[in-house]
Design a protein around this motif. Structure first.
Motif, PDB file in Angstrom:
ATOM      1  N   GLN A   1     -95.078   8.236 -49.284  1.00  0.00           N
ATOM      2  CA  GLN A   1     -93.964   9.116 -49.622  1.00  0.00           C
ATOM      3  C   GLN A   1     -93.105   8.503 -50.729  1.00  0.00           C
ATOM      4  OE1 GLN A   1     -93.465  12.195 -48.117  1.00  0.00           O
ATOM      5  NE2 GLN A   1     -91.902  12.556 -49.687  1.00  0.00           N
ATOM      6  N   ALA A   2     -92.871   7.202 -50.663  1.00  0.00           N
ATOM      7  CA  ALA A   2     -92.066   6.536 -51.684  1.00  0.00           C
ATOM      8  C   ALA A   2     -92.749   6.590 -53.051  1.00  0.00           C
ATOM      9  CB  ALA A   2     -91.811   5.089 -51.275  1.00  0.00           C
ATOM     10  N   GLU A   3     -94.060   6.402 -53.071  1.00  0.00           N
ATOM     11  CA  GLU A   3     -94.790   6.460 -54.334  1.00  0.00           C
ATOM     12  C   GLU A   3     -94.765   7.863 -54.924  1.00  0.00           C
ATOM     13  OE1 GLU A   3     -98.003   2.870 -53.367  1.00  0.00           O
ATOM     14  OE2 GLU A   3     -98.438   4.951 -52.799  1.00  0.00           O
ATOM     15  N   TRP A   4     -94.852   8.870 -54.073  1.00  0.00           N
ATOM     16  CA  TRP A   4     -94.788  10.252 -54.558  1.00  0.00           C
ATOM     17  C   TRP A   4     -93.413  10.557 -55.158  1.00  0.00           C
ATOM     18  CZ3 TRP A   4     -97.268  13.732 -56.731  1.00  0.00           C
ATOM     19  CH2 TRP A   4     -96.914  15.086 -56.700  1.00  0.00           C
ATOM     20  N   GLU A   5     -92.365  10.034 -54.552  1.00  0.00           N
ATOM     21  CA  GLU A   5     -91.022  10.230 -55.091  1.00  0.00           C
ATOM     22  C   GLU A   5     -90.878   9.544 -56.445  1.00  0.00           C
ATOM     23  OE1 GLU A   5     -88.478   8.834 -52.004  1.00  0.00           O
ATOM     24  OE2 GLU A   5     -88.851  10.564 -50.692  1.00  0.00           O
ATOM     25  N   VAL A   6     -91.494   8.365 -56.596  1.00  0.00           N
ATOM     26  CA  VAL A   6     -91.497   7.691 -57.899  1.00  0.00           C
ATOM     27  C   VAL A   6     -92.230   8.542 -58.936  1.00  0.00           C
ATOM     28  CG1 VAL A   6     -92.388   5.699 -59.176  1.00  0.00           C
ATOM     29  CG2 VAL A   6     -91.266   5.359 -56.974  1.00  0.00           C
ATOM     30  N   ALA A   7     -93.343   9.131 -58.540  1.00  0.00           N
ATOM     31  CA  ALA A   7     -94.117   9.971 -59.454  1.00  0.00           C
ATOM     32  C   ALA A   7     -93.314  11.195 -59.899  1.00  0.00           C
ATOM     33  CB  ALA A   7     -95.422  10.405 -58.792  1.00  0.00           C
ATOM     34  N   ILE A   8     -92.617  11.830 -58.952  1.00  0.00           N
ATOM     35  CA  ILE A   8     -91.789  12.992 -59.290  1.00  0.00           C
ATOM     36  C   ILE A   8     -90.685  12.579 -60.259  1.00  0.00           C
ATOM     37  CG2 ILE A   8     -90.126  14.658 -58.392  1.00  0.00           C
ATOM     38  CD1 ILE A   8     -92.975  15.429 -57.803  1.00  0.00           C
ATOM     39  N   ASP A   9     -90.055  11.446 -59.999  1.00  0.00           N
ATOM     40  CA  ASP A   9     -89.001  10.950 -60.892  1.00  0.00           C
ATOM     41  C   ASP A   9     -89.578  10.638 -62.271  1.00  0.00           C
ATOM     42  OD1 ASP A   9     -86.260   9.678 -61.404  1.00  0.00           O
ATOM     43  OD2 ASP A   9     -87.602   7.969 -61.737  1.00  0.00           O
ATOM     44  N   PHE A  10     -90.767  10.047 -62.312  1.00  0.00           N
ATOM     45  CA  PHE A  10     -91.416   9.702 -63.573  1.00  0.00           C
ATOM     46  C   PHE A  10     -91.665  10.959 -64.414  1.00  0.00           C
ATOM     47  CE2 PHE A  10     -95.296   9.186 -66.075  1.00  0.00           C
ATOM     48  CZ  PHE A  10     -95.056   8.013 -66.762  1.00  0.00           C
ATOM     49  N   LEU A  11     -92.210  12.008 -63.790  1.00  0.00           N
ATOM     50  CA  LEU A  11     -92.498  13.236 -64.518  1.00  0.00           C
ATOM     51  C   LEU A  11     -91.212  13.943 -64.942  1.00  0.00           C
ATOM     52  CD1 LEU A  11     -95.490  14.590 -62.404  1.00  0.00           C
ATOM     53  CD2 LEU A  11     -95.583  13.579 -64.695  1.00  0.00           C
ATOM     54  N   THR A  12     -90.197  13.887 -64.084  1.00  0.00           N
ATOM     55  CA  THR A  12     -88.907  14.491 -64.435  1.00  0.00           C
ATOM     56  C   THR A  12     -88.309  13.813 -65.655  1.00  0.00           C
ATOM     57  OG1 THR A  12     -88.480  15.070 -62.123  1.00  0.00           O
ATOM     58  CG2 THR A  12     -86.584  15.002 -63.599  1.00  0.00           C
ATOM     59  N   ARG A  13     -88.330  12.489 -65.667  1.00  0.00           N
ATOM     60  CA  ARG A  13     -87.766  11.762 -66.800  1.00  0.00           C
ATOM     61  C   ARG A  13     -88.609  11.933 -68.063  1.00  0.00           C
ATOM     62  NH1 ARG A  13     -87.862   6.642 -66.526  1.00  0.00           N
ATOM     63  NH2 ARG A  13     -89.104   6.339 -64.633  1.00  0.00           N
ATOM     64  N   THR A  14     -89.913  12.131 -67.887  1.00  0.00           N
ATOM     65  CA  THR A  14     -90.767  12.401 -69.051  1.00  0.00           C
ATOM     66  C   THR A  14     -90.328  13.688 -69.734  1.00  0.00           C
ATOM     67  OG1 THR A  14     -92.663  11.255 -68.066  1.00  0.00           O
ATOM     68  CG2 THR A  14     -93.131  12.827 -69.821  1.00  0.00           C
ATOM     69  N   GLY A  15     -90.082  14.716 -68.949  1.00  0.00           N
ATOM     70  CA  GLY A  15     -89.601  15.972 -69.522  1.00  0.00           C
ATOM     71  C   GLY A  15     -88.228  15.830 -70.146  1.00  0.00           C
ATOM     72  N   GLN A  16     -87.357  15.092 -69.499  1.00  0.00           N
ATOM     73  CA  GLN A  16     -86.003  14.913 -70.018  1.00  0.00           C
ATOM     74  C   GLN A  16     -85.977  14.110 -71.308  1.00  0.00           C
ATOM     75  OE1 GLN A  16     -84.306  13.114 -66.519  1.00  0.00           O
ATOM     76  NE2 GLN A  16     -83.589  15.072 -65.675  1.00  0.00           N
ATOM     77  N   THR A  17     -86.980  13.302 -71.546  1.00  0.00           N
ATOM     78  CA  THR A  17     -87.055  12.491 -72.760  1.00  0.00           C
ATOM     79  C   THR A  17     -87.492  13.315 -73.965  1.00  0.00           C
ATOM     80  OG1 THR A  17     -87.604  10.556 -71.402  1.00  0.00           O
ATOM     81  CG2 THR A  17     -88.037  10.359 -73.744  1.00  0.00           C
ATOM     82  N   CYS A  18     -88.128  14.448 -73.724  1.00  0.00           N
ATOM     83  CA  CYS A  18     -88.632  15.272 -74.824  1.00  0.00           C
ATOM     84  C   CYS A  18     -87.484  15.911 -75.594  1.00  0.00           C
ATOM     85  CB  CYS A  18     -89.554  16.370 -74.293  1.00  0.00           C
ATOM     86  SG  CYS A  18     -91.071  15.761 -73.517  1.00  0.00           S
ATOM     87  N   SER A  19     -87.685  16.036 -76.907  1.00  0.00           N
ATOM     88  CA  SER A  19     -86.718  16.697 -77.781  1.00  0.00           C
ATOM     89  C   SER A  19     -87.492  17.319 -78.934  1.00  0.00           C
ATOM     90  CB  SER A  19     -85.692  15.688 -78.302  1.00  0.00           C
ATOM     91  OG  SER A  19     -86.319  14.755 -79.177  1.00  0.00           O
ATOM     92  N   GLU A  20     -86.773  17.906 -79.896  1.00  0.00           N
ATOM     93  CA  GLU A  20     -87.444  18.474 -81.057  1.00  0.00           C
ATOM     94  C   GLU A  20     -88.142  17.393 -81.879  1.00  0.00           C
ATOM     95  OE1 GLU A  20     -84.844  20.831 -83.394  1.00  0.00           O
ATOM     96  OE2 GLU A  20     -84.495  22.331 -81.833  1.00  0.00           O
ATOM     97  N   GLU A  21     -87.639  16.184 -81.818  1.00  0.00           N
ATOM     98  CA  GLU A  21     -88.213  15.089 -82.605  1.00  0.00           C
ATOM     99  C   GLU A  21     -89.178  14.216 -81.815  1.00  0.00           C
ATOM    100  OE1 GLU A  21     -84.802  15.577 -82.520  1.00  0.00           O
ATOM    101  OE2 GLU A  21     -84.840  16.741 -84.377  1.00  0.00           O
ATOM    102  N   ARG A  22     -89.218  14.373 -80.511  1.00  0.00           N
ATOM    103  CA  ARG A  22     -90.035  13.473 -79.695  1.00  0.00           C
ATOM    104  C   ARG A  22     -90.689  14.238 -78.555  1.00  0.00           C
ATOM    105  NH1 ARG A  22     -88.148   7.646 -77.218  1.00  0.00           N
ATOM    106  NH2 ARG A  22     -89.824   7.367 -75.691  1.00  0.00           N
ATOM    107  N   GLN A  23     -92.003  14.013 -78.361  1.00  0.00           N
ATOM    108  CA  GLN A  23     -92.736  14.683 -77.300  1.00  0.00           C
ATOM    109  C   GLN A  23     -93.331  13.621 -76.377  1.00  0.00           C
ATOM    110  OE1 GLN A  23     -94.283  16.172 -75.164  1.00  0.00           O
ATOM    111  NE2 GLN A  23     -93.771  18.295 -75.398  1.00  0.00           N
ATOM    112  N   GLU A  24     -92.587  13.314 -75.315  1.00  0.00           N
ATOM    113  CA  GLU A  24     -93.014  12.243 -74.413  1.00  0.00           C
ATOM    114  C   GLU A  24     -94.270  12.605 -73.638  1.00  0.00           C
ATOM    115  OE1 GLU A  24     -92.048   8.253 -72.910  1.00  0.00           O
ATOM    116  OE2 GLU A  24     -91.539   9.452 -74.674  1.00  0.00           O
TER     117      GLU A  24
END
Length: 281
Positions: A49-72
């Motif tokens: 369960q802890a690893e799955w929560e890390v994975a969800i956080d990882f994917l969430t932050r990947t999306g949040q890092t994206c911008s018009e100039e950067r595609q994470e």
């Protein structure tokens, strides 16, 4: 049909909920494969369960890092080898056609059209290089009206969109169109190797795997012409120290070009590289 989801029937329980009347056969095929492999992976590694929560956080932050100039997400796909696998599956070309490779996360649409022979190094920093060659078809005939969208990093290993306010806009970028002879030439800089961005989730992943983030020196090209397949490719500096360990797996031997030192010329380097386009299927 599985009525409730249990460990042993988990994939089948989810697949059974797909309404074939409401989705296309291809979408069903894609989702069934995804569900089966995802559930099999979770069972194989006994995901906690802890690893799955890390994975969800990882994917969430990947999306949040994206911008018009950067595609994470593209960077994540590149560093996992997925981009090159998809490219290899979908770009099988004639043996003599120039091979494709990854687009990368720093292409910018709308680069300025430039006169043939123009200098795209707007800041004048770096070792100048004349890029030249011909755009040909697979029979060796010149391709007129081919558009070459080119871009590269600067002498410090950064693209202009990574350094707004430091580099001029459109630095080391431009679009050139071939004439009847199919020839092209422009002045840029000899590219340098550089690390992909490591300040986001993809960089954290590379660090955790003990991998370096470097790409060997290269210049990007997108080449298009009526009647021919779009070509997304690189020109690599063949003796770069990272040529055999590209962080995004984008190197192909046929894309390694000679960079010749010029004595007494207008540029310090010269890079001859012919481009062969495959006809549209």
């Amino acid at each position: 049909m599985a009525k409730y989801l249990e460990v042993d029937n988990s994939a089948q329980a989810v697949i059974a909920r797909i309404n074939d009347a409401e989705c296309t056969p291809r979408f069903r095929e894609l989702m069934v494969g995804l569900i089966e492999h995802l559930h099999a992976y979770i069972k194989e590694v006994k995901l906690t369960q802890a690893e799955w929560e890390v994975a969800i956080d990882f994917l969430t932050r990947t999306g949040q890092t994206c911008s018009e100039e950067r595609q994470e997400f593209i960077l994540l796909s590149d560093t996992l080898g997925v981009s090159m696998l998809v490219d290899a599956i979908n770009n099988r070309r004639p043996a003599n056609a120039t091979q494709t490779t990854v687009l990368g996360p720093f292409h910018v649409a709308g680069a300025p059209e430039r006169e043939m022979g123009a200098n795209i190094s707007l800041d004048g920093v770096g070792e100048s290089c004349l890029f030249k060659g011909r755009v040909l078809d697979t029979d060796g005939n010149p391709v007129a009206g081919a558009r070459l969208d080119v871009w590269s990093d600067n002498a410090d290993g950064f693209y202009d969109v990574q350094q707004p306010g430091i580099q001029p806009k459109w630095n080391n970028r431009g679009i050139f169109t071939t004439g009847a002879d199919g020839a092209y030439h422009f002045v840029g800089i000899k590219p340098v190797s550089y690390p992909v961005p490591v300040d986001g989730p993809a960089g954290e992943m590379l660090t955790a795997m003990g991998r370096h983030p470097y790409r060997p020196a290269h210049t990007h090209l997108i080449v298009t012409a009526p009647g021919y397949q779009k070509l997304v490719t690189h020109i690599f500096v063949g003796d770069d120290p990272y040529i055999d360990s590209d962080a995004v797996f984008g190197v192909k031997e046929s894309l390694m070009a000679p960079f010749r030192k010029v004595e007494g010329g207008e540029t310090l380097w010269e890079c001859p590289f012919d481009i062969v386009l495959a006809p549209e299927a």
